[in-house]
Design an enzyme around this catalytic site. Structure first.
Site, PDB file in Angstrom:
ATOM      1  N   GLU A   8       0.824  -1.219   0.000  1.00 34.19           N
ATOM      2  CA  GLU A   8       0.000   0.000   0.000  1.00 34.19           C
ATOM      3  C   GLU A   8       0.848   1.256   0.000  1.00 34.19           C
ATOM      4  O   GLU A   8       0.473   2.270  -0.558  1.00 34.19           O
ATOM      5  CB  GLU A   8      -0.929   0.008   1.214  1.00 34.19           C
ATOM      6  CG  GLU A   8      -1.762   1.278   1.320  1.00 34.19           C
ATOM      7  CD  GLU A   8      -2.999   1.113   2.171  1.00 34.19           C
ATOM      8  OE1 GLU A   8      -3.496   2.129   2.640  1.00 34.19           O
ATOM      9  OE2 GLU A   8      -3.484  -0.017   2.348  1.00 34.19           O
ATOM     10  N   LYS A   9       2.012   1.186   0.667  1.00 36.82           N
ATOM     11  CA  LYS A   9       2.861   2.372   0.795  1.00 36.82           C
ATOM     12  C   LYS A   9       4.330   1.943   0.808  1.00 36.82           C
ATOM     13  O   LYS A   9       4.634   0.768   1.082  1.00 36.82           O
ATOM     14  CB  LYS A   9       2.506   3.156   2.056  1.00 36.82           C
ATOM     15  CG  LYS A   9       2.542   2.326   3.331  1.00 36.82           C
ATOM     16  CD  LYS A   9       2.082   3.120   4.531  1.00 36.82           C
ATOM     17  CE  LYS A   9       0.606   3.142   4.713  1.00 36.82           C
ATOM     18  NZ  LYS A   9       0.022   1.871   5.181  1.00 36.82           N
ATOM     19  N   ASP A 106      -7.480  -3.704   5.927  1.00 42.28           N
ATOM     20  CA  ASP A 106      -8.794  -3.140   6.214  1.00 42.28           C
ATOM     21  C   ASP A 106      -9.498  -2.917   4.883  1.00 42.28           C
ATOM     22  O   ASP A 106      -8.917  -3.149   3.823  1.00 42.28           O
ATOM     23  CB  ASP A 106      -8.690  -1.829   7.015  1.00 42.28           C
ATOM     24  CG  ASP A 106      -7.783  -0.794   6.359  1.00 42.28           C
ATOM     25  OD1 ASP A 106      -7.584  -0.860   5.127  1.00 42.28           O
ATOM     26  OD2 ASP A 106      -7.264   0.083   7.062  1.00 42.28           O
ATOM     27  N   TYR A 328       4.173   4.315  11.790  1.00 37.92           N
ATOM     28  CA  TYR A 328       3.104   4.823  10.920  1.00 37.92           C
ATOM     29  C   TYR A 328       2.087   5.647  11.722  1.00 37.92           C
ATOM     30  O   TYR A 328       1.520   5.149  12.695  1.00 37.92           O
ATOM     31  CB  TYR A 328       2.403   3.649  10.245  1.00 37.92           C
ATOM     32  CG  TYR A 328       1.272   4.034   9.313  1.00 37.92           C
ATOM     33  CD1 TYR A 328       1.532   4.694   8.119  1.00 37.92           C
ATOM     34  CD2 TYR A 328      -0.050   3.747   9.644  1.00 37.92           C
ATOM     35  CE1 TYR A 328       0.507   5.043   7.265  1.00 37.92           C
ATOM     36  CE2 TYR A 328      -1.090   4.099   8.793  1.00 37.92           C
ATOM     37  CZ  TYR A 328      -0.807   4.752   7.608  1.00 37.92           C
ATOM     38  OH  TYR A 328      -1.827   5.116   6.766  1.00 37.92           O
ATOM     39  N   ARG A 330      -0.942   7.342  10.809  1.00 36.65           N
ATOM     40  CA  ARG A 330      -2.386   7.442  10.548  1.00 36.65           C
ATOM     41  C   ARG A 330      -3.118   6.215  11.128  1.00 36.65           C
ATOM     42  O   ARG A 330      -3.866   5.543  10.441  1.00 36.65           O
ATOM     43  CB  ARG A 330      -2.652   7.573   9.041  1.00 36.65           C
ATOM     44  CG  ARG A 330      -2.147   8.878   8.449  1.00 36.65           C
ATOM     45  CD  ARG A 330      -2.217   8.866   6.928  1.00 36.65           C
ATOM     46  NE  ARG A 330      -1.741  10.106   6.358  1.00 36.65           N
ATOM     47  CZ  ARG A 330      -2.509  11.117   5.985  1.00 36.65           C
ATOM     48  NH1 ARG A 330      -3.813  11.037   6.116  1.00 36.65           N
ATOM     49  NH2 ARG A 330      -2.004  12.211   5.473  1.00 36.65           N
TER      50      ARG A 330
END
Length: 661
Positions: A8-9, A106, A328, A330
């Site tokens: 994702e990142k 998620d 991380y 967030r």
């Protein structure tokens, strides 16, 4: 055979590569590992919902007759800042013989990679065999374990469908409602965007209703009664607890509104026996607060330093991406995986190096202590925000970065301090048939509270001076009664901290018990990643304003809330959506009925707006000053009355973890 991992990142991609065979070759946008496999990554969402005019050029001009805009074939377009990385992923996906989906575990993380896979038109055979890698902890041992437990990506289709429904529903609702009410405002002469969104508008509603409560507040007198009971050289002050018979003279908060009743109580207890009917003394322990989620950090930073949610997030991103001294940021989780416990000494040494002010706190930490924060079962997509073991030159951090880092580090160090210990005492007296209670609490051992750096004055009173140790059955004499005259006070205006608290604990603003439960089980209003952006949008659109630390609705914000139907300004709709989206993720509910119901509702809402006169609240609103600072709004001519300019990008609810409506 080449296996391609799509994370994702970048940080997740590097963590995956770190446990794969060496040597590694770093390329632009991907890493090639020793066995020929490749790890690449997205940069958050690489794709976003297109603007309405991409579906039909006529939508460049805002026209009430075109609403609702409902795409027949949904389209995504590359984000400008991410088009280069999208090209990298596309080329690698075509060459790879096997693809692994490594989005966050998620629903948003599931959709984020799935939509890229669809957009780059991955061959059906590869898509059918695609595996899902679920990583919630970047520690090498945890990543290795996850690599050994991969599942078929097909198992997660319902999760992706749920996220897709949320994304499209937010776009439909935000885009159509924003255009409708902006055009309605223009009819009344307003020359700004009246932005509407599923999340942002209930937040605006919260602030508007709080402002109204304050403006319309009428103070009322209320009274408290105390029995004054001498014992040795102490005067015990025991507060009267009214019986049920007194309810007609109390408000909903139990306050006595009738002074004559209080005078009657004082007259009855003066000189009367005061028998101890309950005596309790106990020691209580207060565990350290959990490490931070993003919202918890933003709330504390707002209280302590007056920092905005957006500023806290920006500093966190810098500490994470540039300095690599925190995990991380967030995250909506306040727990830690057990694997991280092994790093405690290394993390503490890094804190002592990076924040000299906390060196004494590090020296006092006992890293053999294990607080309730360490709990694998409570860690989902992400874990709590904590410092990393990386040491840097403290001078490299800006003053605001240093403040945020110290908050995160202090909260982490608290996990290695013992509980705070209190001595608590309670005496209940019966006097002339009435119940009077004296309570006291004293801090005996500060434990983790040492790290707060300030004394709690409520804990400094000697307990024996307030509540002496009396046995049940002891009879003293009530010397007199005392009435305290008080006045009710209006609720306080929202601040950045209390508004964030309201968004995370939105359930308490809902009366329906079933909706309360749903909102308690979800993120509340918005998510950790979007709350700062939601508030920022409301300030930039001049629907909210700051007055010192207080946050208030502007005239336009109030006007919009008064003009909208109630369902748009309360959090109930979000709860209904979340309930259905969760059912969709669990295969209890289908995508199409949810979308059909929303489209039918939008048709009715647009008809109502078309047929309505300009509401009084939108008449003669003062148009906003041109927006200064931040990104410029994009304007197009001819979108409003008489060829006026109106901002086009509004309430779109595009698919983004960083910005939703």
């Amino acid at each position: 055979m080449t296996r391609l991992y799509i994370a994702e990142k970048p940080s997740l991609g590097r963590a995956i590569a770190a446990v794969l065979p060496r040597p590694h070759k770093n390329h632009d946008g991907y890493i090639e590992v020793g066995n020929g496999d490749i790890v690449t990554w997205c940069i958050g969402h690489l794709l976003e919902q297109v603007e309405p005019d991409a579906y039909d050029v006529k939508y460049k001009k805002w026209n009430m007759g075109d609403l609702p805009i409902i795409p027949q074939q949904w389209q995504l377009a590359p984000r400008k800042s991410a088009s280069k990385q999208l090209s990298v992923v596309r080329k690698l996906a075509k060459k790879a013989s096997e693809v692994v989906h490594a989005g966050d575990p998620d629903r948003e993380g599931q959709l984020l990679v799935d939509e890229v896979i669809d957009y780059v038109k991955l061959a059906q055979s590869k898509k059918a065999n695609m595996q899902r890698l679920l990583i919630s902890d970047l520690n090498p041992a945890a990543v290795k374990r996850a690599l050994g437990k991969m599942r078929s990506n097909r198992d997660f289709i319902p999760l992706s469908v749920s996220a897709l429904a949320r994304s499209r529903a937010d776009w439909l609702y935000g885009m159509n409602m924003t255009r409708a009410y902006t055009l309605l405002g223009q009819k009344g002469g307003y020359r700004g965007v009246l932005s509407v969104g599923r999340v942002q508008t209930p937040v605006l509603g919260l602030v508007t209703r709080r402002d109204d409560e304050i403006a319309n507040f009428v103070p009322k007198p209320f009274y408290e009664v105390f029995a004054l009971i001498p014992y040795q050289d102490i005067m015990i002050r025991a507060r009267w607890k009214p019986s049920d018979a007194c309810k007609p003279w109390q408000d909903e908060d139990g306050r006595i509104l009738n002074r004559q009743l209080c005078e009657n109580v004082v007259g009855r207890i003066k000189g009367q026996p005061a028998e101890v009917t309950e005596s309790e003394r106990k020691e209580t322990r207060q565990a350290p607060p959990l490490p931070y989620s993003l919202s918890a950090l933003q709330i504390d930073a707002a209280k302590r330093y007056g920092m905005s949610a957006a500023d806290v997030l920006a500093n966190c991103q810098s500490l994470y991406e540039k300095h690599k001294v925190i995990t991380y940021p967030r995250s909506d989780c306040r727990y830690l995986p057990m694997d991280h416990f092994r790093q405690a000494n290394d993390v503490c040494q890094a804190i002592a190096n990076n924040a000299g002010e906390l060196s004494n706190a590090v020296n006092g930490a006992d890293t053999s202590l294990k607080s309730k924060a360490w709990n694998d079962k409570k860690v989902d997509a992400h874990h709590a925000i904590i410092p990393t073991p990386k040491a840097v030159n403290a001078a490299a951090l800006s003053s605001s970065e240093n403040r945020v880092y110290q908050l995160i580090a202090r909260q982490y160090l608290m996990q290695f301090y013992p509980p705070a210990v209190y001595s608590e005492a309670k005496l209940a007296f019966t006097i002339a048939g009435g119940l009077f209670i004296a309570k006291g609490r004293q801090l005996m051992s500060p434990g983790w509270r040492e790290l707060l750096g300030r004394n709690d004055s409520t804990d400094e009173t000697d307990l024996a001076d307030k509540v002496p140790p009396l046995e049940k059955g002891t009879v003293l004499t009530c010397q007199d009664g005392e009435i305290k005259d008080k006045m009710t006070e209006p609720p306080k205006p929202f601040t950045e901290a209390t508004l964030l608290q309201a968004m995370t604990g939105i359930a308490r603003f809902v009366s329906d018990s079933s909706l309360k439960k749903i909102l308690r089980e979800t993120d509340g209003l918005g998510t950790e990643a979007t709350r700062a952006g939601i508030l920022d949008t409301l300030f930039k659109r001049q629907l909210l304003m700051r007055q010192g630390k207080s946050i208030h609705a502007t005239e336009a914000g109030r006007g919009l809330v008064y003009a909208l139907p109630d369902e748009a300004t309360y959090p109930d709709m979000t709860a209904h959506w979340e309930h259905q989206l969760q059912d969709m993720a669990e295969k209890k509910c289908a995508y199409q009925p949810f979308m059909d119901a929303l489209q039918s509702r939008l048709l009715l809402m647009m008809d109502n707006v078309r047929q309505s006169e300009v509401p009084p609240s939108l008449r003669e609103l003062k148009s906003p000053e041109p927006f200064k600072g931040g990104k410029k709004r994009r304007y197009r001519k001819g979108t409003g009355k008489s060829g006026s300019k109106t901002a086009v990008r509004s309430g779109s609810g595009r698919t983004s973890k960083k910005k939703t409506s």
